[in-house]
Scaffold this active site. Structure first.
Site, PDB file in Angstrom:
ATOM      1  N   HIS A 222      35.277  48.530  38.299  1.00 31.74           N
ATOM      2  CA  HIS A 222      35.887  49.745  37.759  1.00 31.74           C
ATOM      3  C   HIS A 222      34.908  50.902  37.899  1.00 31.74           C
ATOM      4  CE1 HIS A 222      39.474  48.341  35.144  1.00 31.74           C
ATOM      5  NE2 HIS A 222      39.358  47.580  36.202  1.00 31.74           N
ATOM      6  N   CYS A 253      41.022  52.361  32.244  1.00 35.41           N
ATOM      7  CA  CYS A 253      40.938  52.704  30.828  1.00 35.41           C
ATOM      8  C   CYS A 253      41.892  53.851  30.489  1.00 35.41           C
ATOM      9  CB  CYS A 253      39.525  53.125  30.477  1.00 35.41           C
ATOM     10  SG  CYS A 253      38.367  51.789  30.635  1.00 35.41           S
ATOM     11  N   ASN A 262      40.141  51.534  37.806  1.00 33.56           N
ATOM     12  CA  ASN A 262      39.994  50.702  38.990  1.00 33.56           C
ATOM     13  C   ASN A 262      39.400  51.479  40.155  1.00 33.56           C
ATOM     14  OD1 ASN A 262      41.185  48.045  38.396  1.00 33.56           O
ATOM     15  ND2 ASN A 262      43.037  49.220  37.950  1.00 33.56           N
TER      16      ASN A 262
END
Lengths: 314, 314
Positions: A222, A253, A262
């Protein structure tokens, strides 16, 4: 802004010749979307991703609709992908019931979603770590009996929002347990984006020592702290050839509108193309797909490459 | 979002023990700001950066105010930094007149800004490449005679918005010319952010072959395509120990509000701290400084680490 729609290709030494991108935008990317994305849009998204050259596209999740309302249409969506014969279409299955639903529809690849930490197992699955592994065991075994390829996600491998640092031996314990159940592939997730390259390399080396070969390992980074692509480069140097990414950087998030979650597939493809590593992906088509999907969702893509290339086209 | 305000430290093999961050936020970061930033704010910014542990802070530019109105206050700003005795405060000088203005004020480090391409030399300096080098020659020589440290920026090393790909031998020609003039240090700029790690490594190796040692080379990456930190990691593996970055990711291409231009110092420090590479920088203080500066400018920082850490504090 630039005359370059693609990077110059200059290979680096000792990197893989080819990488398989495991595209997670349609599942991981969309699952936290608040407004319902129509099934037709999801199907078109996946078809466009396939047209752009992606060969592994995680399609949906057969989780209880109560937990992930956005993916409640799995039974409607999956049959719409029947034409994509050349593309692997893994689906997430949280338990035996989810697996059965997927198998009935003809899924040939499934994934289970484990945690490397007690806290996340509790928060995400409402179970202890060992309880969650005990749930996955019959799921994986049954899937293998059905001749289905099984991916095991291991989340929070590099840090946990409640616990902070995660001991490497704990990650290894979960990974070896999933391998012993019969998982064909493991995806090492940096769910909160805190990893740095040395941390990645140490985990990979430790897993190799414990008998988990690099060719069954994928990485799932991420970009929360901007580290995803540097970590990917380190993983490539170690020989990793399966890399998770999300078209347009979808998902991640939910704390910010332009959530940096991502790794964006476009940012990854830019680097891989520059390194001369084959992916089969057409960056222009992929970018157009992410721009289209961003329009469907009503907000710009957080992918830097998508922003740069789509601005260029204007 | 995370219990981790810092990454776990896990070194990787064969990387430098220490890196010098060349902080460019106050000059490169601010120079394209449309609304005038008060001199007092710039001075406070630089003092805060020094308090956060940065030891090389490019302060301003002695360019004609007509070209860069934002930095027209160089004569007022520079004397306000007199208290920062432990900090190197390089300033940009476009020509002999700029150098003289800087020397009068006691500058001990200057930088000249060259281009690797004809198109950018023309656009930025309104000269051919050779004409621009001819202008820098007496500037560098005079600075060296005055005992001043000289950095040579080489922009567009990896791609050019008009020309596209840039031949490596052309970059090497400009670099060796600047070295032969007497530059102490060169900063290899990926001004449009298109480079990938193999490209970076090939240029570094070629420069070494042509007698330009790694210890006189710095790298200046832009995050336009999200590649800056991966390129930085590759440069570290080559042994580069001078890395340019901009606090909060200030500056860069003006094509988008959240322009993804300069590598954000915080994203860099996150990686270096994770790798156990010393920088002397306190990430918490630096982030607070960038949050403060973002408030002055009235828009959020594009740095992913700043966003993640400042959200965490809320």
């Amino acid at each position: 802004m630039t005359a370059l729609g693609l990077p110059m290709t200059v290979p680096a030494q000792d990197l893989p010749e080819r990488v398989r991108i495991h595209e997670v935008g349609a599942r991981d990317g969309l699952q936290n979307e608040k407004s319902t994305v129509p099934t037709e849009v999801k199907a078109e998204f996946i078809h466009r991703l396939a047209d752009a050259g992606l060969t592994t596209i995680e399609a949906t999740s057969f989780v209880h609709p109560k937990w992930v309302p956005q993916l409640a249409d799995a039974e409607d969506l999956f049959p719409k992908l029947g034409g994509l014969r050349e593309v692997a279409l893994p689906v997430l299955v949280p338990n035996r019931r989810g697996l059965d639903r997927a198998l009935v529809l003809g899924a040939r690849r499934v994934a289970v979603f484990a945690s490397a930490t007690e806290s996340f197992a509790k928060a995400n699955l409402n179970r202890t770590l060992d309880e969650s592994l005990a749930v996955f065991d019959p799921v994986v075994r049954h899937a293998k009996d059905a001749g289905v390829h099984v991916r095991g996600y291991v989340s929070m491998c590099f840090g946990d929002p409640w616990e902070g640092p995660v001991p490497l031996h704990q990650v290894v314990r979960v990974c070896t347990a999933l391998r012993d159940m019969g998982c064909d592939e493991l995806s090492l997730g940096d769910t909160i984006g805190v990893a740095t390259p040395g941390h990645v390399l140490e985990l990979l080396a430790l897993l190799n020592e414990e008998g988990v070969p690099t060719n069954m390992l994928g990485v799932h980074f991420h970009d929360t702290y901007g580290q995803a692509l540097a970590n990917t480069y380190a993983a490539l140097e170690h020989g990793v050839t399966t890399i998770d990414a999300s078209a347009g950087g979808l998902g991640g998030c939910p704390f910010a509108k332009s959530a940096t979650g991502n790794l964006a597939t476009e940012d990854l493809v830019w680097m891989l193309q520059g390194l001369g590593i084959e992916t089969g992906v057409d960056l222009g088509r992929l970018t157009a797909t992410s721009v289209w999907m961003a329009e469907q969702l009503g907000r710009p893509s957080p992918s830097r490459t998508v922003r740069a290339l789509s601005h260029k086209d204007q």
